[in-house]
Design a protein around this motif. Sequence first.
Motif, short mmCIF file in Angstrom:
data_model
loop_
_atom_site.label_atom_id
_atom_site.label_comp_id
_atom_site.label_asym_id
_atom_site.label_seq_id
_atom_site.Cartn_x
_atom_site.Cartn_y
_atom_site.Cartn_z
N SER A 181 -32.93 -9.13 -17.69
CA SER A 181 -32.29 -8.78 -18.96
C SER A 181 -32.24 -9.99 -19.88
CB SER A 181 -30.87 -8.24 -18.72
OG SER A 181 -30.08 -9.20 -18.03
N HIS A 182 -32.15 -11.20 -19.29
CA HIS A 182 -32.12 -12.41 -20.11
C HIS A 182 -33.43 -12.58 -20.87
CE1 HIS A 182 -32.76 -16.78 -20.80
NE2 HIS A 182 -31.50 -16.73 -21.18
N ALA A 183 -34.53 -12.34 -20.20
CA ALA A 183 -35.84 -12.49 -20.85
C ALA A 183 -36.10 -11.37 -21.84
CB ALA A 183 -36.94 -12.53 -19.79
N HIS A 184 -35.64 -10.17 -21.50
CA HIS A 184 -35.92 -9.01 -22.35
C HIS A 184 -34.95 -8.88 -23.51
CE1 HIS A 184 -37.36 -5.08 -23.47
NE2 HIS A 184 -36.19 -4.53 -23.26
N GLY A 185 -33.72 -9.34 -23.32
CA GLY A 185 -32.72 -9.23 -24.39
C GLY A 185 -31.96 -7.93 -24.39
#
Length: 307
Positions: A181-185
């Motif tokens: 989720s951090h990479a995808h936002g």
Amino acid sequence: PKLITFDATGTLMRLRRPMGNSYRDALISSLSARKLMRGSPLDADELAAFDVEPAAIALGFGVAYKAQCAELKCFGSGRISSRDWWSTVVSNTFVQAGVRQTVVEREMPSVFGALYSDFGSSANWELMDASAGVVQQIARWRAQLPVGELKLGVISNFDDRLPGLLASLGIADLFDFIITSHAHGQEKPCASIFDLARERAGLSAEDVSPSTCVTSGADLGKLDPALFGVMGETPHERVPTLGFIPRVIGAPAITALPTDGESDPANQAALKKAKVELDDPHADEGDEDGESAWFLGLRDDVPQKGR
């Protein structure tokens, strides 16, 4: 199926010990080192920090984590680094637990550095009792299929340490991609994060259906299908329990798969690189997490529905 995705926390891995204990040990270790370094007794506030209970730290963490998530979602994605995001959480956790602000500020460089490193590796995480066996079983089954027929991935609400963490647990190389989720936002169960997984697997939107896409996560059984936005009219098959996947997809029991010498050489190399032992996953039965029942079906002679 064409795509199988897994959640990380609670599905593939779990904490080795309660978070509050790890935080408290890191604080005590830092304070003890400070006492030795300066050669004088700890002051009253520092001594009081020794009495903070792990349960109080756990409660403080809940408050600090929730507040930080509300302020900066997805571990600060697109705004600050996950390290800075967690630094605020850790600092506020100790303050919420009753440690004096002055003590927290002094000890944070040492305490946070240790915690951030340990919670990003196998030092504080371990594989779920069933996870290595099930993922290994599926990987070995995939080796018998045409190349590219089945993609395996991880989709998790986690920060950018996850790929390295899964590597330290010895299973990262079994997956074609790892999405956080951090990479995808955006967080699961948003539609876009599953769309990204579909794209990584080389599938079109029309390819997505319960028979082609399967996803497993410890929290999926708690979700209202209406909230599981991905999948709209062509939903992924949702499997709350990892151990059910082999039966859902029609994979053979591990004893029906080729032995090490008969397996595809490329798959053997990947398994060796991932340091996953080719053990019978039934050996982990009898655990306290309920995974023991997951494998009972693999021993049944009930015909399995292929997908």
